[in-house]
Write an enzyme that holds these catalytic residues in place. Structure first.
Site, mmCIF file in Angstrom:
data_model
loop_
_atom_site.group_PDB
_atom_site.id
_atom_site.type_symbol
_atom_site.label_atom_id
_atom_site.label_comp_id
_atom_site.label_asym_id
_atom_site.label_seq_id
_atom_site.Cartn_x
_atom_site.Cartn_y
_atom_site.Cartn_z
ATOM 1 N N ASP A 1 70.475 9.802 90.254
ATOM 2 C CA ASP A 1 70.344 8.438 90.794
ATOM 3 C C ASP A 1 71.670 7.789 91.211
ATOM 4 O O ASP A 1 71.667 6.716 91.801
ATOM 5 C CB ASP A 1 69.595 7.530 89.805
ATOM 6 C CG ASP A 1 70.177 7.558 88.405
ATOM 7 O OD1 ASP A 1 71.091 8.371 88.144
ATOM 8 O OD2 ASP A 1 69.708 6.771 87.567
ATOM 9 N N GLU B 1 79.904 11.484 76.573
ATOM 10 C CA GLU B 1 81.076 11.895 77.348
ATOM 11 C C GLU B 1 82.280 12.083 76.431
ATOM 12 O O GLU B 1 83.033 13.056 76.553
ATOM 13 C CB GLU B 1 81.402 10.842 78.418
ATOM 14 C CG GLU B 1 80.335 10.668 79.488
ATOM 15 C CD GLU B 1 79.236 9.671 79.112
ATOM 16 O OE1 GLU B 1 79.150 9.276 77.923
ATOM 17 O OE2 GLU B 1 78.452 9.287 80.003
#
Ligand SMILES: *[C@@H]1O[C@H](CO)[C@@H](O)[C@H](O)[C@H]1NC(C)=O
Length: 261
Positions: free
Chosen positions: A120, A207
């Site tokens: 997206d 992350e």
């Protein structure tokens, strides 16, 4: 797959392995179509698409076949015990793609870079050229994320190295950076055989935990003109309102009968 027939292939350049986790939802085909059209413009790109599904879907299969891309189509369902947590979306799929790279690529001969690209986001073509020459781990700003217009690494203007971050949300994260804001050299990833994404990590720390296994802040390679440019945006697609469709379905009808949307 189309290595020979791909329009954009230069054997002297590193290959960009773009890993995209995806799952079935009303906007899936629209998102993947849009992303594929960006990726088709990039030289030496290999798209690894991993469906969060028990079986590969014909929707994704036929979309990939229609692209002129070099691709690998995989599937890996998120284990049931983790299913309800948004923070683990993509974990199983990214790990499956990493495993595929470990099984199919060789750190001695394959020259490449690995990038995690959700379906997206919005990507410029420049971001791929910036990441292509990554030696270990490279970083750059990401627009529209972390509650800010831009979340970015801060550099020492003399040395040009990363010394911190401008993040406002959970700035205590070791690497307060979005998945779209870094790339890892393929050989570097393969030379760290245990590195993967983990379940049981709180949201926003995926992350950090991943990058902590691969690098330190000082070693990061800043891209995008010393992190002054936004070349990728963490855009989010609004869920379509399907109230009328749902009414139809209660009556045993549907607007998309015989069509793939
Ligand atoms: C980035 O910063 C370094 C160190 O300050 C400087 O030498 C270099 O020219 C800069 N590069 C760009 C593209 O601005």
């Amino acid at each position: 797959m189309c290595r020979k027939t791909c329009r954009h292939w230069d054997p002297t350049l590193p290959v960009i392995y773009v890993i995209t986790p995806t799952y079935a939802r009303p906007v899936q085909k629209a998102e993947l179509t849009r992303l594929s059209h960006t990726l088709m413009l990039v030289t030496n790109l290999h798209w690894i698409v991993v469906e969060d599904a028990v079986r590969k879907s014909s929707l994704v299969e036929s979309l990939l076949m229609r692209t002129a891309l070099n691709y690998t189509h995989l599937n890996a369902p998120t284990p049931d015990i983790h299913k309800r947590k948004a923070s683990v979306r993509g974990v199983e799929q990214r790990n499956t793609a990493i495993k595929w790279l470990r099984n199919n690529k060789n750190s001695e001969v394959d020259n490449g870079v690995v990038y995690f690209a959700d379906d997206d986001n919005s990507y410029t073509l420049e971001v791929f050229e910036e990441m292509r020459k990554t030696i270990e781990v490279s970083v750059w700003p990401v627009g529209l994320v972390g509650g800010l217009m831009v979340e970015k690494p801060l550099l020492n203007t003399t040395t040009g190295r990363v010394i911190g971050w401008n993040s406002a949300w959970r700035p205590d994260r070791p690497f307060p950076i979005d998945m779209a804001g870094f790339a890892v050299n393929l050989g570097h990833l393969l030379r760290h055989p245990k590195v993967e994404f983990l379940f049981n990590i709180s949201g926003g720390f995926q992350e950090s935990v991943f990058l902590q296994q691969l690098t330190t802040t000082e070693r990061l390679e800043p891209k995008a003109d010393n992190c002054t440019k936004v070349l990728v945006w963490h855009t989010r697609t609004e869920s379509p309102k399907l109230t009328e469709e749902n009414k139809l379905r209660k009556l045993g009808k549907q607007s998309d009968k015989g069509m793939e949307i």
